[in-house]
Design a protein around this motif. Sequence first.
Motif, short mmCIF file in Angstrom:
data_model
loop_
_atom_site.label_atom_id
_atom_site.label_comp_id
_atom_site.label_asym_id
_atom_site.label_seq_id
_atom_site.Cartn_x
_atom_site.Cartn_y
_atom_site.Cartn_z
N LYS A 16 0.79 -1.23 0.00
CA LYS A 16 0.00 0.00 0.00
C LYS A 16 0.83 1.29 0.00
O LYS A 16 0.35 2.32 -0.45
CB LYS A 16 -0.94 0.02 1.22
CG LYS A 16 -1.82 -1.20 1.36
CD LYS A 16 -2.73 -1.40 0.17
CE LYS A 16 -3.79 -0.33 0.06
NZ LYS A 16 -4.72 -0.57 -1.05
N TRP A 17 2.06 1.24 0.52
CA TRP A 17 2.82 2.48 0.66
C TRP A 17 4.18 2.42 -0.03
O TRP A 17 4.49 3.25 -0.87
CB TRP A 17 3.00 2.83 2.14
CG TRP A 17 3.49 4.23 2.36
CD1 TRP A 17 2.72 5.36 2.47
CD2 TRP A 17 4.86 4.65 2.50
NE1 TRP A 17 3.53 6.46 2.65
CE2 TRP A 17 4.84 6.06 2.68
CE3 TRP A 17 6.08 4.00 2.49
CZ2 TRP A 17 6.00 6.81 2.85
CZ3 TRP A 17 7.24 4.73 2.65
CH2 TRP A 17 7.20 6.12 2.83
N PRO B 70 4.29 1.28 -4.26
CA PRO B 70 3.99 2.32 -5.25
C PRO B 70 5.06 3.41 -5.36
O PRO B 70 5.12 4.11 -6.37
CB PRO B 70 2.67 2.92 -4.71
CG PRO B 70 2.05 1.82 -3.92
CD PRO B 70 3.21 1.11 -3.27
N GLU C 272 -3.81 5.92 1.88
CA GLU C 272 -3.70 7.22 1.21
C GLU C 272 -4.23 7.18 -0.22
O GLU C 272 -4.84 8.16 -0.69
CB GLU C 272 -2.25 7.71 1.22
CG GLU C 272 -1.26 6.85 0.48
CD GLU C 272 0.15 7.43 0.52
OE1 GLU C 272 0.37 8.40 1.26
OE2 GLU C 272 1.02 6.90 -0.20
N ARG C 273 -4.00 6.10 -0.94
CA ARG C 273 -4.47 6.03 -2.33
C ARG C 273 -6.00 5.97 -2.37
O ARG C 273 -6.63 6.68 -3.18
CB ARG C 273 -3.87 4.81 -3.03
CG ARG C 273 -4.32 4.66 -4.47
CD ARG C 273 -3.59 3.53 -5.17
NE ARG C 273 -2.18 3.87 -5.40
CZ ARG C 273 -1.33 3.09 -6.05
NH1 ARG C 273 -1.73 1.93 -6.54
NH2 ARG C 273 -0.07 3.45 -6.22
N GLU C 274 -6.60 5.16 -1.51
CA GLU C 274 -8.07 5.06 -1.49
C GLU C 274 -8.71 6.38 -1.06
O GLU C 274 -9.76 6.76 -1.58
CB GLU C 274 -8.50 3.94 -0.54
CG GLU C 274 -8.21 2.53 -1.03
CD GLU C 274 -6.77 2.08 -0.79
OE1 GLU C 274 -6.44 0.95 -1.15
OE2 GLU C 274 -5.98 2.88 -0.25
N GLN D 139 -8.39 8.89 -4.01
CA GLN D 139 -9.28 8.57 -5.12
C GLN D 139 -10.76 8.65 -4.75
O GLN D 139 -11.62 8.50 -5.61
CB GLN D 139 -8.96 7.16 -5.65
CG GLN D 139 -7.57 7.05 -6.27
CD GLN D 139 -7.21 5.62 -6.67
OE1 GLN D 139 -7.87 4.67 -6.24
NE2 GLN D 139 -6.19 5.48 -7.48
#
Length: 302
Positions: free
Chosen positions: A106-107, A110, A244-246, A249
């Motif tokens: 998740k971190w 990416p 953070e990505r979810e 977005q």
Amino acid sequence: MRRIPNFVLLRAFEATARLQSFTLAAEELHLTQSAISHQVKELEDYFGRLLLIRRNRRVEVTPEGARLQESLGRVFDVIEAACNEVALSPTAQVLVLHSAPSFAAKWLGPRLPQFMNTHPDITIRFSSGAEPIDMTRAREIDATISYGFAQERPGVITVPLGAERIVPLCAPSLLRDGIGADRLIGELTLIDSQLSRITWPDWFAHNGIPLPARPRPSFDRAALVLSAAVDGMGVALESTRLAERELAQGDLVELGADVFKPLARETHFFSYRANERNVDKVRRFRKWLFGEAGIAPDFAPS
């Protein structure tokens, strides 16, 4: 002296088991089908048991053969990687990292392309696992990122990667007009993260709210908890760093950001050997990682 069968026999068996065919294994290894068959038979004689079941046009592994195939696959992957590293330019370096799975997915994962683009002479070998690594024993690993608690060991420097906000997260579709977060948190399904340092009972006690007495689905990885929350299963209690990505977005929103008390903990820790602190690849990765995590360079031991 190591007590292992001839490497040629192991290679013949691994290829045959993986491809489920003597013919395909022979093509891959540039040998005759008869030679492959004889090598596998010789390996079976060595162990005194069948490793393959011969069918008309294919082969199947026995339980003993499946165990051997799985182990050999991992060993051959390591050998292949080692051979590839020999072919690197003289100035190239290989950095071996091990990370907690959800942090990796998740971190860190990416962000790694950015590090690789900035440092093209450093090749990353990356693995993940939930169990902490003892760097006094696992000498092949250059640095680790662990979850939960700092693993203090002699000769190993461990640095927390900053406090992470642990908050209730849910899909926007679960929000209801006219119903406040303090009511929703008592009605929606709560999703447990089995390995989390902060549990729902902790969070409810922190906020002075009674914990709803109903069953809670649970997962053993933060990434799975977040995925379930995105799918609308319920509310996850997770780190905004991992989500953070979810959040960016719009797949997840923080429930009750202006209602509930904030809660933060140091949950991820970076470790490396003290006598390798100035090794170029370790030093450069550490500097980059701390920058990404928002840690001041002078925070970490040098």
